[in-house]
Design a protein around this motif. Structure first.
Motif, PDB file in Angstrom:
ATOM      1  N   PHE A 294      14.715  15.074 -11.575  1.00  0.00           N
ATOM      2  CA  PHE A 294      14.157  13.854 -11.039  1.00  0.00           C
ATOM      3  C   PHE A 294      13.824  13.131 -12.575  1.00  0.00           C
ATOM      4  O   PHE A 294      13.704  11.980 -12.405  1.00  0.00           O
ATOM      5  N   VAL A 295      13.483  13.915 -13.380  1.00  0.00           N
ATOM      6  CA  VAL A 295      13.183  13.203 -14.778  1.00  0.00           C
ATOM      7  C   VAL A 295      14.832  12.146 -15.345  1.00  0.00           C
ATOM      8  O   VAL A 295      14.448  10.983 -15.602  1.00  0.00           O
ATOM      9  N   ASP A 296      15.764  12.740 -14.931  1.00  0.00           N
ATOM     10  CA  ASP A 296      17.131  12.207 -15.461  1.00  0.00           C
ATOM     11  C   ASP A 296      17.163  11.089 -14.413  1.00  0.00           C
ATOM     12  O   ASP A 296      17.746   9.938 -14.819  1.00  0.00           O
ATOM     13  N   PHE A 297      16.913  11.256 -13.130  1.00  0.00           N
ATOM     14  CA  PHE A 297      17.017  10.205 -12.256  1.00  0.00           C
ATOM     15  C   PHE A 297      16.351   8.867 -12.742  1.00  0.00           C
ATOM     16  O   PHE A 297      16.752   7.807 -12.621  1.00  0.00           O
ATOM     17  N   TYR A 298      14.987   9.292 -12.866  1.00  0.00           N
ATOM     18  CA  TYR A 298      13.970   8.032 -13.478  1.00  0.00           C
ATOM     19  C   TYR A 298      14.758   7.368 -14.686  1.00  0.00           C
ATOM     20  O   TYR A 298      14.630   6.250 -14.999  1.00  0.00           O
ATOM     21  N   LEU A 299      14.883   8.249 -15.724  1.00  0.00           N
ATOM     22  CA  LEU A 299      15.346   7.642 -17.025  1.00  0.00           C
ATOM     23  C   LEU A 299      16.814   7.088 -17.028  1.00  0.00           C
ATOM     24  O   LEU A 299      16.821   5.824 -17.602  1.00  0.00           O
TER      25      LEU A 299
ATOM     26  N   THR B 106      13.298   3.467   4.138  1.00  0.00           N
ATOM     27  CA  THR B 106      14.376   4.076   4.017  1.00  0.00           C
ATOM     28  C   THR B 106      14.515   4.676   2.334  1.00  0.00           C
ATOM     29  O   THR B 106      13.775   3.912   1.482  1.00  0.00           O
ATOM     30  N   ASP B 107      15.255   5.681   2.111  1.00  0.00           N
ATOM     31  CA  ASP B 107      15.739   6.042   1.033  1.00  0.00           C
ATOM     32  C   ASP B 107      16.297   4.994   0.036  1.00  0.00           C
ATOM     33  O   ASP B 107      15.922   4.810  -1.097  1.00  0.00           O
TER      34      ASP B 107
ATOM     35  N   ALA C  86       0.990  -1.098   0.018  1.00  0.00           N
ATOM     36  CA  ALA C  86      -0.066  -0.155  -0.029  1.00  0.00           C
ATOM     37  C   ALA C  86       1.004   1.180   0.096  1.00  0.00           C
ATOM     38  O   ALA C  86       2.029   1.472   0.518  1.00  0.00           O
ATOM     39  N   ASN C  87       0.260   2.486  -0.464  1.00  0.00           N
ATOM     40  CA  ASN C  87       1.024   3.707  -0.655  1.00  0.00           C
ATOM     41  C   ASN C  87       1.821   4.047   0.586  1.00  0.00           C
ATOM     42  O   ASN C  87       2.662   4.760   0.584  1.00  0.00           O
ATOM     43  N   CYS C  88       0.572   3.790   1.525  1.00  0.00           N
ATOM     44  CA  CYS C  88       1.082   4.489   2.978  1.00  0.00           C
ATOM     45  C   CYS C  88       2.364   3.818   3.476  1.00  0.00           C
ATOM     46  O   CYS C  88       3.114   4.461   4.312  1.00  0.00           O
TER      47      CYS C  88
ATOM     48  N   GLU D  81      12.443  -2.800  -9.702  1.00  0.00           N
ATOM     49  CA  GLU D  81      10.996  -3.209  -9.892  1.00  0.00           C
ATOM     50  C   GLU D  81      10.058  -2.154 -10.541  1.00  0.00           C
ATOM     51  O   GLU D  81       9.147  -2.202 -11.012  1.00  0.00           O
ATOM     52  N   ASP D  82      10.993  -0.731 -10.942  1.00  0.00           N
ATOM     53  CA  ASP D  82      10.463   0.134 -11.855  1.00  0.00           C
ATOM     54  C   ASP D  82       9.109   0.384 -10.993  1.00  0.00           C
ATOM     55  O   ASP D  82       7.971   0.740 -11.415  1.00  0.00           O
ATOM     56  N   ASN D  83       9.303   0.705  -9.557  1.00  0.00           N
ATOM     57  CA  ASN D  83       8.178   0.927  -8.919  1.00  0.00           C
ATOM     58  C   ASN D  83       7.780   2.143  -8.796  1.00  0.00           C
ATOM     59  O   ASN D  83       8.612   3.138  -8.303  1.00  0.00           O
ATOM     60  N   LYS D  84       6.449   2.830  -9.456  1.00  0.00           N
ATOM     61  CA  LYS D  84       6.228   4.110  -9.428  1.00  0.00           C
ATOM     62  C   LYS D  84       5.832   5.034  -8.357  1.00  0.00           C
ATOM     63  O   LYS D  84       6.138   5.969  -7.990  1.00  0.00           O
ATOM     64  N   ALA D  85       5.343   4.011  -7.471  1.00  0.00           N
ATOM     65  CA  ALA D  85       4.814   4.475  -6.026  1.00  0.00           C
ATOM     66  C   ALA D  85       6.059   4.889  -5.197  1.00  0.00           C
ATOM     67  O   ALA D  85       6.132   5.961  -4.456  1.00  0.00           O
ATOM     68  N   ALA D  86       7.199   4.055  -5.207  1.00  0.00           N
ATOM     69  CA  ALA D  86       8.438   4.370  -4.528  1.00  0.00           C
ATOM     70  C   ALA D  86       9.036   5.694  -5.282  1.00  0.00           C
ATOM     71  O   ALA D  86       9.426   6.290  -4.316  1.00  0.00           O
ATOM     72  N   PHE D  87       9.123   5.934  -6.538  1.00  0.00           N
ATOM     73  CA  PHE D  87       9.563   6.992  -7.017  1.00  0.00           C
ATOM     74  C   PHE D  87       8.727   8.168  -6.502  1.00  0.00           C
ATOM     75  O   PHE D  87       9.495   9.402  -6.223  1.00  0.00           O
ATOM     76  N   SER D  88       7.421   8.177  -6.477  1.00  0.00           N
ATOM     77  CA  SER D  88       6.680   9.097  -6.170  1.00  0.00           C
ATOM     78  C   SER D  88       7.038   9.448  -4.587  1.00  0.00           C
ATOM     79  O   SER D  88       7.166  10.805  -4.177  1.00  0.00           O
ATOM     80  N   GLU D  89       7.168   8.644  -3.621  1.00  0.00           N
ATOM     81  CA  GLU D  89       7.604   8.935  -2.443  1.00  0.00           C
ATOM     82  C   GLU D  89       8.570   9.683  -2.261  1.00  0.00           C
ATOM     83  O   GLU D  89       9.200  10.376  -1.531  1.00  0.00           O
ATOM     84  N   LEU D  90       9.862   9.176  -2.930  1.00  0.00           N
ATOM     85  CA  LEU D  90      11.302   9.976  -3.036  1.00  0.00           C
ATOM     86  C   LEU D  90      10.991  11.362  -3.710  1.00  0.00           C
ATOM     87  O   LEU D  90      11.659  12.316  -3.064  1.00  0.00           O
ATOM     88  N   TYR D  91      10.208  11.663  -4.657  1.00  0.00           N
ATOM     89  CA  TYR D  91       9.948  12.752  -5.234  1.00  0.00           C
ATOM     90  C   TYR D  91       9.297  13.607  -4.059  1.00  0.00           C
ATOM     91  O   TYR D  91       9.514  14.939  -3.910  1.00  0.00           O
ATOM     92  N   ASN D  92       8.271  13.198  -3.395  1.00  0.00           N
ATOM     93  CA  ASN D  92       7.408  13.816  -2.426  1.00  0.00           C
ATOM     94  C   ASN D  92       8.745  14.254  -1.162  1.00  0.00           C
ATOM     95  O   ASN D  92       8.419  15.328  -0.550  1.00  0.00           O
ATOM     96  N   ARG D  93       9.579  13.440  -0.898  1.00  0.00           N
ATOM     97  CA  ARG D  93      10.413  13.775   0.258  1.00  0.00           C
ATOM     98  C   ARG D  93      11.208  15.046  -0.116  1.00  0.00           C
ATOM     99  O   ARG D  93      11.750  15.582   0.783  1.00  0.00           O
ATOM    100  N   TYR D  94      11.750  14.864  -1.374  1.00  0.00           N
ATOM    101  CA  TYR D  94      12.836  15.657  -1.790  1.00  0.00           C
ATOM    102  C   TYR D  94      12.435  16.962  -2.437  1.00  0.00           C
ATOM    103  O   TYR D  94      13.357  17.802  -2.798  1.00  0.00           O
ATOM    104  N   TRP D  95      11.330  16.922  -3.223  1.00  0.00           N
ATOM    105  CA  TRP D  95      10.803  18.109  -3.926  1.00  0.00           C
ATOM    106  C   TRP D  95      11.133  19.496  -3.322  1.00  0.00           C
ATOM    107  O   TRP D  95      11.892  20.281  -3.852  1.00  0.00           O
TER     108      TRP D  95
END
Length: 202
Positions: A60-65, A10-11, A2-4, A21-35
């Motif tokens: 962030f785009v570069d990090f994901y790519l 941890t980072d 679950a997203n929560c 796993e190319d987990n987009k929810a995990a990427f979103s969490e990192l984005y939210n932490r550091y934006w």
């Protein structure tokens, strides 16, 4: 998961999920932490909220790519801060490249109007130079950027990186060889022009 539940990870765990796993929810969490902290960091350097937002977005785009190849050796926070620093640097240089190109051509005595295609190609080469630096070993990349784009002397670079001046020279030679092997043959003239705009004599 679950997203929560991502909030408690941890980072390092989140980065692992993104990479393996190319987990987009995990990427979103990192984005939210550091934006927000990254916006503040970029904003202090640029004095522009819109530019800061664009820079952080690019990082962030570069990090994901490049998520499969990126190696976070120490901490994600340190990696992202360094990425912001270089992205700010690239953004400023990209803005200045057109004026520098015009100034250099004018100084050379040319009276023929500069064609937009030439300016665009110079900008593209400038961007390609930075892409190629990503293929360099870490110290080689740092020496190249400090020497060719921050106009630091070999001695300054040696002192900062705690290496010998001879080693600095070796890294510069190695970096230029990498550039020559990567840059397309028909672009070499403009490549050297872009470098000469920022080179200095040691």
């Amino acid at each position: 998961m679950a997203n929560c539940e991502f909030i408690t990870l941890t980072d390092q765990e989140l980065v692992g999920l993104v990479q393996l796993e190319d987990n987009k929810a995990a990427f979103s969490e990192l984005y939210n932490r550091y934006w927000e902290p990254l916006i503040n960091l970029a904003g202090k350097r640029t004095r522009s909220l819109s530019m800061a937002e664009e820079i952080v977005q690019d990082v962030f785009v570069d990090f994901y790519l490049r998520r499969k190849e990126i190696q976070v050796k120490h901490s994600l926070a340190a990696y992202l801060k360094t990425a912001i620093k270089f992205q700010v640097f690239k953004t400023y240089r990209a803005q200045k490249i057109q004026d520098k190109y015009i100034e250099t051509v004018s100084y050379s005595g040319y009276t023929t109007p500069i064609q937009p295609d030439n300016i665009l190609e110079a900008k593209q080469i400038h961007a390609e130079i930075f892409q190629i630096t990503e293929k360099m070993p870490a110290t080689c990349k740092e020496v190249f950027l400090l020497s060719r784009f921050e106009k630091r002397s070999n001695q300054d670079i040696a002192d900062q990186l705690n290496i010998s001046v001879a080693m600095v020279r070796k890294h510069i030679t190695k970096s230029m060889n990498i550039m020559r092997s990567e840059i397309k043959e028909h672009q070499m003239d403009i490549f050297y022009l872009v470098l000469l705009l920022y080179m200095h004599k040691n």
